[in-house]
Design an enzyme around this catalytic site. Structure first.
Site, PDB file in Angstrom:
ATOM      1  N   PHE A 148       0.858  -1.180   0.000  1.00 16.97           N
ATOM      2  CA  PHE A 148       0.000   0.000   0.000  1.00 16.97           C
ATOM      3  C   PHE A 148       0.902   1.241   0.000  1.00 16.97           C
ATOM      4  O   PHE A 148       1.974   1.236   0.597  1.00 16.97           O
ATOM      5  CB  PHE A 148      -0.909  -0.025   1.238  1.00 16.97           C
ATOM      6  CG  PHE A 148      -1.861   1.129   1.295  1.00 16.97           C
ATOM      7  CD1 PHE A 148      -2.850   1.277   0.339  1.00 16.97           C
ATOM      8  CD2 PHE A 148      -1.762   2.082   2.299  1.00 16.97           C
ATOM      9  CE1 PHE A 148      -3.728   2.352   0.385  1.00 16.97           C
ATOM     10  CE2 PHE A 148      -2.647   3.159   2.348  1.00 16.97           C
ATOM     11  CZ  PHE A 148      -3.622   3.286   1.392  1.00 16.97           C
TER      12      PHE A 148
ATOM     13  N   ASP B 187       6.232  -2.980   8.788  1.00 20.23           N
ATOM     14  CA  ASP B 187       4.889  -2.481   8.496  1.00 20.23           C
ATOM     15  C   ASP B 187       3.942  -3.668   8.661  1.00 20.23           C
ATOM     16  O   ASP B 187       3.816  -4.511   7.778  1.00 20.23           O
ATOM     17  CB  ASP B 187       4.809  -1.894   7.082  1.00 20.23           C
ATOM     18  CG  ASP B 187       3.423  -1.327   6.758  1.00 20.23           C
ATOM     19  OD1 ASP B 187       2.465  -1.641   7.500  1.00 20.23           O
ATOM     20  OD2 ASP B 187       3.301  -0.584   5.771  1.00 20.23           O
TER      21      ASP B 187
ATOM     22  N   HIS C 222      -1.060  -5.410   8.084  1.00 23.14           N
ATOM     23  CA  HIS C 222      -1.890  -6.569   7.707  1.00 23.14           C
ATOM     24  C   HIS C 222      -1.746  -7.713   8.705  1.00 23.14           C
ATOM     25  O   HIS C 222      -2.361  -8.751   8.516  1.00 23.14           O
ATOM     26  CB  HIS C 222      -1.447  -7.137   6.344  1.00 23.14           C
ATOM     27  CG  HIS C 222      -1.500  -6.148   5.220  1.00 23.14           C
ATOM     28  ND1 HIS C 222      -1.023  -6.432   3.963  1.00 23.14           N
ATOM     29  CD2 HIS C 222      -1.981  -4.895   5.146  1.00 23.14           C
ATOM     30  CE1 HIS C 222      -1.186  -5.385   3.166  1.00 23.14           C
ATOM     31  NE2 HIS C 222      -1.765  -4.441   3.873  1.00 23.14           N
TER      32      HIS C 222
ATOM     33  N   GLN D  81      -7.513   0.726  10.429  1.00 23.44           N
ATOM     34  CA  GLN D  81      -8.442   1.337   9.468  1.00 23.44           C
ATOM     35  C   GLN D  81      -9.621   0.369   9.252  1.00 23.44           C
ATOM     36  O   GLN D  81      -9.526  -0.827   9.521  1.00 23.44           O
ATOM     37  CB  GLN D  81      -7.639   1.648   8.183  1.00 23.44           C
ATOM     38  CG  GLN D  81      -8.436   2.082   6.987  1.00 23.44           C
ATOM     39  CD  GLN D  81      -8.825   0.911   6.123  1.00 23.44           C
ATOM     40  OE1 GLN D  81      -8.212  -0.140   6.195  1.00 23.44           O
ATOM     41  NE2 GLN D  81      -9.864   1.081   5.337  1.00 23.44           N
TER      42      GLN D  81
ATOM     43  N   LYS E 134      -9.195  -3.259   8.070  1.00 19.09           N
ATOM     44  CA  LYS E 134      -8.172  -4.116   8.681  1.00 19.09           C
ATOM     45  C   LYS E 134      -8.818  -5.116   9.648  1.00 19.09           C
ATOM     46  O   LYS E 134      -9.964  -4.927  10.073  1.00 19.09           O
ATOM     47  CB  LYS E 134      -7.121  -3.243   9.388  1.00 19.09           C
ATOM     48  CG  LYS E 134      -6.427  -2.266   8.428  1.00 19.09           C
ATOM     49  CD  LYS E 134      -5.346  -2.925   7.598  1.00 19.09           C
ATOM     50  CE  LYS E 134      -4.969  -2.255   6.296  1.00 19.09           C
ATOM     51  NZ  LYS E 134      -4.509  -0.903   6.233  1.00 19.09           N
TER      52      LYS E 134
ATOM     53  N   ARG F  51       4.754  16.770  24.440  1.00 18.39           N
ATOM     54  CA  ARG F  51       4.421  16.793  25.875  1.00 18.39           C
ATOM     55  C   ARG F  51       4.687  15.457  26.555  1.00 18.39           C
ATOM     56  O   ARG F  51       4.270  14.408  26.064  1.00 18.39           O
ATOM     57  CB  ARG F  51       2.941  17.135  26.066  1.00 18.39           C
ATOM     58  CG  ARG F  51       2.563  18.463  25.473  1.00 18.39           C
ATOM     59  CD  ARG F  51       1.073  18.707  25.592  1.00 18.39           C
ATOM     60  NE  ARG F  51       0.739  19.274  26.902  1.00 18.39           N
ATOM     61  CZ  ARG F  51      -0.458  19.787  27.204  1.00 18.39           C
ATOM     62  NH1 ARG F  51      -1.430  19.779  26.304  1.00 18.39           N
ATOM     63  NH2 ARG F  51      -0.701  20.297  28.388  1.00 18.39           N
TER      64      ARG F  51
ATOM     65  N   TYR G   3       1.898  22.753  29.801  1.00 21.85           N
ATOM     66  CA  TYR G   3       2.421  23.084  28.471  1.00 21.85           C
ATOM     67  C   TYR G   3       3.927  22.969  28.402  1.00 21.85           C
ATOM     68  O   TYR G   3       4.632  23.886  27.991  1.00 21.85           O
ATOM     69  CB  TYR G   3       1.941  24.471  28.028  1.00 21.85           C
ATOM     70  CG  TYR G   3       0.444  24.522  27.906  1.00 21.85           C
ATOM     71  CD1 TYR G   3      -0.211  23.917  26.840  1.00 21.85           C
ATOM     72  CD2 TYR G   3      -0.320  25.143  28.890  1.00 21.85           C
ATOM     73  CE1 TYR G   3      -1.582  23.923  26.757  1.00 21.85           C
ATOM     74  CE2 TYR G   3      -1.705  25.155  28.817  1.00 21.85           C
ATOM     75  CZ  TYR G   3      -2.325  24.534  27.744  1.00 21.85           C
ATOM     76  OH  TYR G   3      -3.685  24.539  27.657  1.00 21.85           O
TER      77      TYR G   3
ATOM     78  N   ARG H  86      -2.235  11.383  18.390  1.00 17.11           N
ATOM     79  CA  ARG H  86      -2.797  10.601  19.499  1.00 17.11           C
ATOM     80  C   ARG H  86      -4.052   9.827  19.122  1.00 17.11           C
ATOM     81  O   ARG H  86      -4.913  10.307  18.382  1.00 17.11           O
ATOM     82  CB  ARG H  86      -3.138  11.524  20.681  1.00 17.11           C
ATOM     83  CG  ARG H  86      -1.928  12.015  21.452  1.00 17.11           C
ATOM     84  CD  ARG H  86      -2.351  12.778  22.683  1.00 17.11           C
ATOM     85  NE  ARG H  86      -3.170  13.929  22.355  1.00 17.11           N
ATOM     86  CZ  ARG H  86      -2.735  15.186  22.400  1.00 17.11           C
ATOM     87  NH1 ARG H  86      -1.497  15.465  22.762  1.00 17.11           N
ATOM     88  NH2 ARG H  86      -3.546  16.175  22.092  1.00 17.11           N
TER      89      ARG H  86
END
Ligand code: PLP
Length: 400
Positions: free
Chosen positions: A97, A168, A171, A194, A197, A226, A233, A243
């Site tokens: 992909f 990767d 899959h 996703q 998947k 952070r 901050y 995130r």
């Protein structure tokens, strides 16, 4: 009349739906309600993302997991964490992909293509070694369709040349190579959750690693610099926001409970379907290396030899299959054959002068033109489903 093709007005082989996907039951609902009611919808105050990370890390025999927004960002973050950027080269398989390669471009580095094994469609270690130059900083093997790559060989080559390994594993949730979980071989591994998947929350991703420093660095970058628990901050490094939120983790926690059972069912059905389809002249399924001790079968892939189907194009074949009630698709193009790669349209990030020679990646070029794939949920049913897939192909071939 039964053998008139459905696309030409005949009766389709199959009218029944395959297994639902995405799949959810009351477990997802329960977890989602918990998050809603908690009023902690982001990870900084909630607990679901952390719970998910612990479970996911354990499942892949690694120490650390970081939940993320999606699988593309996961690869970008892994590259960023390893300090890969301008002037660096990263080797990726030519058949994957697009994100495996675009993530490299997004880090202002150059993706260099390795060929694949024509049987397993996974990166060929010898081609990887040939693609190494003094600029190579990392390699990203892709566990294609859930079939694990030859990880010991790849890691040994990488070690010899001082190259980092990012798996990767978009899959390969819960996949094993030689009884060792994928995701635990490389310096880092990335996952996607996703919609399509095998573990999903619509959009989502993760990084896993055994390296504490890499984990901590990735954590800072993924949350705009952070540290954990920061309320004042304190931004320690340049970062972005990748995130995962609490709703994503709520769904994923429920999905994980089903994964071992689903992996097993797909494994059995994929082997059975390989037996059925191997007997059809002109259909050559992806070969499962027995060292892949668990294969998640994210896609069921086979090469379609049009010359044995009266020269019907692959696209036509897929249309016929769909009309017969079997969902299937054509495979990814070889990445260097996508239009923006051909045009070198990299938004000024990377200036690539290297020519893409098809003769360096012959298997990827061939496979990308021949492969048809069925989504994993076609492997979640019973033997009738597999027989109907087989019958549809025989019918299209004119053998019924
Ligand atoms: C799905 C996928 C990705 C990207 O994941 P997203 O969550 O869709 O961003 C990366 N690599 C491979 C091989 C994939 O199939």
């Amino acid at each position: 009349m039964k053998n008139i093709l459905a696309k030409n007005g005949g009766v389709p082989v199959r009218t029944k739906k395959f297994h639902e996907w995405p799949y959810a039951d009351e477990r997802e609902l329960h977890n989602l309600k918990e998050v809603l009611d908690s009023r902690n919808w982001w990870r900084m105050t909630g607990s679901k993302v952390e719970e998910f990370e612990e479970k996911f890390a354990k499942m892949h025999d690694v120490k650390y997991c970081l939940g993320l927004s999606n699988g593309t960002h996961a690869i970008e973050l892994a590259l960023n964490t390893l300090g890969i950027g301008k002037g660096d080269e990263v080797i990726v398989p030519a058949f994957t992909f697009i994100s495996t390669a675009t993530a490299v471009l997004y880090c202002n580095a150059e993706p260099v293509f390795a060929d694949i094994d024509p049987k397993t469609f996974c990166m060929d270690p010898a081609s990887f070694e040939k693609a190494i130059t003094p600029k190579t900083k990392a390699v990203i093997p892709v566990h294609m369709a859930g079939h694990p790559c030859e990880m010991e060989t790849i890691c040994n080559i990488a070690k010899q040349y001082g190259i980092k390994v990012i798996e990767d594993a978009a899959h390969g949730h819960g996949t094993e190579w030689n009884h060792k979980r994928i995701g635990s071989f490389g310096d880092m591994a990335t996952f996607s959750f996703q919609n399509g998947k095998i573990v999903t929350c619509g959009e989502g991703g993760a990084i896993v690693t055994n390296d504490k420093d890499l984990y901590e660095k990735a954590y800072l970058i993924h949350g705009v610099g952070r540290p954990k628990g920061d309320t004042v901050y304190e931004h320690k490094v340049l970062g972005s926001n990748d995130r995962m939120n609490e709703f994503q983790a709520a769904v994923l926690l429920a999905q994980l409970e089903r994964l071992p059972e689903f992996n097993e069912r797909r494994e059995q059905n994929a082997k059975r379907l390989n037996d059925l389809l191997s007997s059809i002249n002109g259909i050559v399924p992806q070969i499962f290396d027995p060292r892949g001790t668990i294969n998640s079968h994210y896609m069921y892939m086979f090469c379609y030899k049009k010359e044995l189907f009266g020269n019907m194009t692959r696209e036509e074949f897929v249309e016929h299959m769909n009309a017969e009630g079997i969902p299937c698709f054509v495979a990814y193009p070889a990445i260097c054959n996508t239009s923006f790669f051909k045009a070198r349209a990299f938004a000024g990030r990377v200036n690539i002068t290297r020519e893409y020679k098809e003769e360096l990646i012959p298997n990827a070029v061939k496979v990308s033109k021949e492969v048809v794939w069925l989504p994993h949920y076609t492997l979640l049913g019973d033997d009738t489903d597999l027989l109907e897939i087989t019958l549809a192909i025989l019918k299209i071939k004119g053998m019924l």
